[in-house]
Motif scaffolding. Structure first.
Motif, PDB file in Angstrom:
ATOM      1  N   VAL A  11      -7.852  -0.448  10.572  1.00  0.00           N
ATOM      2  CA  VAL A  11      -7.552  -1.443   9.539  1.00  0.00           C
ATOM      3  C   VAL A  11      -7.563  -0.793   8.162  1.00  0.00           C
ATOM      4  CG1 VAL A  11      -8.535  -3.433   8.331  1.00  0.00           C
ATOM      5  CG2 VAL A  11      -8.273  -3.489  10.817  1.00  0.00           C
ATOM      6  N   GLU A  12      -8.574   0.045   7.923  1.00  0.00           N
ATOM      7  CA  GLU A  12      -8.675   0.722   6.635  1.00  0.00           C
ATOM      8  C   GLU A  12      -7.490   1.663   6.415  1.00  0.00           C
ATOM      9  OE1 GLU A  12     -12.736  -0.657   7.789  1.00  0.00           O
ATOM     10  OE2 GLU A  12     -11.035   0.262   8.808  1.00  0.00           O
ATOM     11  N   CYS A  13      -7.085   2.358   7.473  1.00  0.00           N
ATOM     12  CA  CYS A  13      -5.935   3.258   7.366  1.00  0.00           C
ATOM     13  C   CYS A  13      -4.662   2.504   7.028  1.00  0.00           C
ATOM     14  CB  CYS A  13      -5.736   4.025   8.671  1.00  0.00           C
ATOM     15  SG  CYS A  13      -6.874   5.399   8.930  1.00  0.00           S
ATOM     16  N   ILE A  14      -4.357   1.457   7.778  1.00  0.00           N
ATOM     17  CA  ILE A  14      -3.068   0.799   7.606  1.00  0.00           C
ATOM     18  C   ILE A  14      -2.985   0.082   6.271  1.00  0.00           C
ATOM     19  CG2 ILE A  14      -3.714  -1.320   8.832  1.00  0.00           C
ATOM     20  CD1 ILE A  14      -0.291   0.506   8.810  1.00  0.00           C
ATOM     21  N   PHE A  15      -4.082  -0.532   5.816  1.00  0.00           N
ATOM     22  CA  PHE A  15      -4.022  -1.196   4.523  1.00  0.00           C
ATOM     23  C   PHE A  15      -3.889  -0.190   3.380  1.00  0.00           C
ATOM     24  CE2 PHE A  15      -6.097  -5.253   6.203  1.00  0.00           C
ATOM     25  CZ  PHE A  15      -4.896  -5.951   6.142  1.00  0.00           C
ATOM     26  N   THR A  16      -4.524   0.953   3.507  1.00  0.00           N
ATOM     27  CA  THR A  16      -4.365   1.992   2.485  1.00  0.00           C
ATOM     28  C   THR A  16      -2.919   2.473   2.431  1.00  0.00           C
ATOM     29  OG1 THR A  16      -6.665   2.734   2.738  1.00  0.00           O
ATOM     30  CG2 THR A  16      -5.110   4.292   1.749  1.00  0.00           C
ATOM     31  N   LEU A  17      -2.334   2.745   3.585  1.00  0.00           N
ATOM     32  CA  LEU A  17      -0.954   3.224   3.625  1.00  0.00           C
ATOM     33  C   LEU A  17       0.018   2.161   3.109  1.00  0.00           C
ATOM     34  CD1 LEU A  17      -1.000   5.066   7.080  1.00  0.00           C
ATOM     35  CD2 LEU A  17      -1.184   6.088   4.800  1.00  0.00           C
ATOM     36  N   LEU A  18      -0.178   0.911   3.515  1.00  0.00           N
ATOM     37  CA  LEU A  18       0.711  -0.154   3.048  1.00  0.00           C
ATOM     38  C   LEU A  18       0.559  -0.391   1.548  1.00  0.00           C
ATOM     39  CD1 LEU A  18       0.441  -2.738   5.967  1.00  0.00           C
ATOM     40  CD2 LEU A  18       2.394  -1.267   5.417  1.00  0.00           C
ATOM     41  N   THR A  19      -0.642  -0.193   1.035  1.00  0.00           N
ATOM     42  CA  THR A  19      -0.859  -0.322  -0.408  1.00  0.00           C
ATOM     43  C   THR A  19      -0.008   0.686  -1.175  1.00  0.00           C
ATOM     44  OG1 THR A  19      -3.111  -1.187  -0.180  1.00  0.00           O
ATOM     45  CG2 THR A  19      -2.573  -0.103  -2.258  1.00  0.00           C
ATOM     46  N   PHE A  20      -0.007   1.927  -0.711  1.00  0.00           N
ATOM     47  CA  PHE A  20       0.809   2.941  -1.386  1.00  0.00           C
ATOM     48  C   PHE A  20       2.302   2.679  -1.187  1.00  0.00           C
ATOM     49  CE2 PHE A  20      -3.126   5.556  -1.482  1.00  0.00           C
ATOM     50  CZ  PHE A  20      -3.124   5.805  -2.853  1.00  0.00           C
ATOM     51  N   LYS A  21       2.668   2.100  -0.057  1.00  0.00           N
ATOM     52  CA  LYS A  21       4.072   1.743   0.151  1.00  0.00           C
ATOM     53  C   LYS A  21       4.503   0.694  -0.859  1.00  0.00           C
ATOM     54  CE  LYS A  21       8.117   1.692   1.977  1.00  0.00           C
ATOM     55  NZ  LYS A  21       9.045   2.806   1.666  1.00  0.00           N
ATOM     56  N   LEU A  22       3.649  -0.282  -1.126  1.00  0.00           N
ATOM     57  CA  LEU A  22       3.961  -1.304  -2.124  1.00  0.00           C
ATOM     58  C   LEU A  22       3.957  -0.731  -3.539  1.00  0.00           C
ATOM     59  CD1 LEU A  22       1.852  -4.257  -0.688  1.00  0.00           C
ATOM     60  CD2 LEU A  22       4.344  -4.099  -0.746  1.00  0.00           C
ATOM     61  N   LEU A  23       3.042   0.195  -3.789  1.00  0.00           N
ATOM     62  CA  LEU A  23       2.903   0.778  -5.114  1.00  0.00           C
ATOM     63  C   LEU A  23       4.058   1.720  -5.447  1.00  0.00           C
ATOM     64  CD1 LEU A  23       1.189   1.137  -7.671  1.00  0.00           C
ATOM     65  CD2 LEU A  23      -0.154   2.871  -6.432  1.00  0.00           C
ATOM     66  N   TYR A  24       4.479   2.512  -4.459  1.00  0.00           N
ATOM     67  CA  TYR A  24       5.548   3.506  -4.673  1.00  0.00           C
ATOM     68  C   TYR A  24       6.609   3.368  -3.569  1.00  0.00           C
ATOM     69  CZ  TYR A  24       1.887   5.627  -7.569  1.00  0.00           C
ATOM     70  OH  TYR A  24       0.905   5.854  -8.496  1.00  0.00           O
ATOM     71  N   PRO A  25       7.358   2.276  -3.569  1.00  0.00           N
ATOM     72  CA  PRO A  25       8.301   2.029  -2.463  1.00  0.00           C
ATOM     73  C   PRO A  25       9.356   3.105  -2.288  1.00  0.00           C
ATOM     74  CG  PRO A  25       8.714   0.542  -4.306  1.00  0.00           C
ATOM     75  CD  PRO A  25       7.422   1.221  -4.593  1.00  0.00           C
ATOM     76  N   ASN A  26       9.683   3.837  -3.358  1.00  0.00           N
ATOM     77  CA  ASN A  26      10.711   4.875  -3.268  1.00  0.00           C
ATOM     78  C   ASN A  26      10.141   6.281  -3.139  1.00  0.00           C
ATOM     79  OD1 ASN A  26      12.867   2.979  -3.606  1.00  0.00           O
ATOM     80  ND2 ASN A  26      12.409   2.925  -5.803  1.00  0.00           N
ATOM     81  N   HIS A  27       8.820   6.382  -3.021  1.00  0.00           N
ATOM     82  CA  HIS A  27       8.174   7.701  -2.952  1.00  0.00           C
ATOM     83  C   HIS A  27       7.107   7.774  -1.863  1.00  0.00           C
ATOM     84  CE1 HIS A  27       9.738   7.263  -7.089  1.00  0.00           C
ATOM     85  NE2 HIS A  27      10.084   8.524  -6.932  1.00  0.00           N
ATOM     86  N   PHE A  28       6.952   6.711  -1.098  1.00  0.00           N
ATOM     87  CA  PHE A  28       5.971   6.686  -0.016  1.00  0.00           C
ATOM     88  C   PHE A  28       6.656   6.061   1.194  1.00  0.00           C
ATOM     89  CE2 PHE A  28       2.365   5.328   2.511  1.00  0.00           C
ATOM     90  CZ  PHE A  28       1.450   6.345   2.311  1.00  0.00           C
TER      91      PHE A  28
END
Length: 464
Positions: A246-263
């Motif tokens: 859970v901690e992994c996926i939310f961290t990764l999705l957070t960066f996807k939302l933060l940098y949609p064109n770079h993550f």
């Protein structure tokens, strides 16, 4: 060790006696050695059922379920009364989500050993799964089900005054501060509020992280936090097995939302409903949140890309290449990915296939996908005007492997996989116009005392 295995081995009345002591002379890091030794024993005498049965056990431990099934079949053919072989075959089929086939073998064991309580327990647990799947199928409707997203009303979810975790700015915007606060909170074993959980000059490629959150944090410490200037691609299998998924996926999705064109995030074979139900992510989400949240993740995973092409030169996918020499990048773009992975075809092979050292193709050691040789890789790259492929999906002792004359790179980012394998993790950084890969290996870091597979299906723990 081989000398201690007798060709006339018969199981005692308790068919599982000695199950967990098999290969007792080897520690958990030596299953490859065990496979090699039993292979040599089989070459000397190919008519001993227990050799195949014990090698099947080692294949299961190394997740080569296709090979495990083949050995179990051979053991049963040599000795239909060799009960452990039925367990091996059932275990491999369970791992592949083939519950009906597993149930047949458990039923055979209970009939031959009606007083074996362990066998009866496994049969009962497997039967529950088969019954549940049949019930869910019976009550399902043919029309498209309403998405979980449409059933969530964020305005009705309040954030308690005593909640001291990360907060979204204006209750909706993901910021770098939020991402940093989130990672710190997870390190301190805190939980993101469910309201926020629902909102959601080099290029680095990472492989499987499998719920090993503290090793994920180590990647960012070694290589820098994701940003517009430090882009990342995580190549599938973010969850399962490790108990901080859970901690992994939310961290990764957070960066996807933060940098949609770079993550970027590719789907792996463990981003599927069946794998999640067996290997822990489904149970972990339900334990930390709700069943609705688990269903939402299934929908999210269905939307993940199956592969990425970097600078029209490097194709990155989780598993590997194909049973057909004529596959093009356009064929991959046309795949209908908004579904659960099928058991064959391009989508299946992208998620499940593995390279092999010899030319040509072979049946998969996993029982799903194929194995492909250097000639297959070369033809695919030439046809699609690519330089090389990067894939993940397999534990490597250094965390990475360069194969097929430099045209096939494997990267695996979960060090000391499942706290037992002793491997390093690695990531690949690509720099310069020619995108020359640079490899960074690292050891596992300490994590809180929660064992891997803590949330896995109870039947898998019985079969371990």
């Amino acid at each position: 060790m081989i000398a201690n295995v007798r060709g006339d081995e018969r199981p005692p009345d308790n068919a599982l006696s000695g199950e967990n002591n098999l290969l007792s002379n080897l520690n958990e890091k030596d299953y490859d050695k065990s496979i090699d030794l039993y292979t040599k024993a089989i070459e000397l005498n190919p008519f001993v059922a227990s050799y195949y049965g014990n090698r099947s056990f080692a294949y299961i431990k190394t997740e080569f379920y296709g090979y495990a099934l083949a050995d179990a079949d051979k053991a049963i053919k040599l000795d239909p009364k060799y009960v452990k072989a039925y367990y091996r075959r059932a275990t491999a089929n369970m791992a592949l989500g083939k519950f009906k086939l597993a149930l047949k073998d458990f039923e055979a064991v209970t009939k031959s050993h009606p007083t074996d309580k362990d066998a009866q327990k496994k049969y009962n647990e497997c039967n529950k799964i088969v019954t549940r799947i049949a019930f869910e199928k019976a009550i399902s409707v043919e029309e498209k089900k309403k998405s979980v997203v449409d059933q969530i009303n964020l305005s009705t979810i309040s954030v308690e005054s005593d909640y001291d975790g990360p907060r979204l700015e204006n209750e909706e915007k993901v910021s770098l501060k939020f991402a940093l606060d989130l990672m710190k909170a997870y390190k301190d074993q805190k939980k993101l509020h469910r309201k926020y959980a629902y909102t959601g000059k080099k290029f680095t490629v990472c492989g499987d992280v499998h719920g090993q959150f503290y090793d994920l944090m180590n990647i960012f410490e070694l290589n820098g936090i994701p940003s517009a200037d430090n882009p990342y691609l995580f190549n599938g299998d973010f969850v399962d097995r490790g108990s901080f998924s859970v901690e992994c996926i939310f961290t990764l999705l957070t960066f996807k939302l933060l940098y949609p064109n770079h993550f970027f995030m590719s789907r792996g074979n463990h981003e599927s409903e069946t794998m999640n139900q067996m290997y822990g992510f489904d149970g972990e989400v339900k334990s930390k949140y709700t069943g609705q949240m688990a269903t939402l993740f299934t929908e999210v995973y269905n939307l993940l890309p199956l592969s990425h092409c970097i600078n029209n030169s490097i194709l990155v996918m989780h598993g590997g290449l194909f049973s057909d020499d004529n596959v093009t990048l356009d064929d991959l773009r046309k795949i209908e990915r908004n579904r659960q992975p099928p058991e064959s075809g391009l989508m299946c092979e992208l998620l499940w296939s593995d390279p092999q050292p010899q030319n040509g193709r072979s049946p998969s050691k996993r029982g799903v996908g194929i194995q492909f040789g250097p000639d297959v890789t070369k033809k695919f790259l030439e046809k699609n005007n690519l330089k090389y492929i990067i894939r993940s999906h397999e534990v490597k002792q250094a965390g990475y492997e360069v194969a097929h004359n430099g045209q096939c790179i494997t990267v695996f980012s979960a060090p000391n996989y499942c706290d037992t394998m002793g491997n390093k993790g690695a990531f690949v950084t690509l720099k310069g116009g020619d995108l020359t890969p640079k490899f960074t290996s690292y050891e596992a870091v300490p994590h809180p005392n929660v064992r891997p597979m803590a949330y896995a299906n109870s039947l898998l723990s019985l079969l371990a």
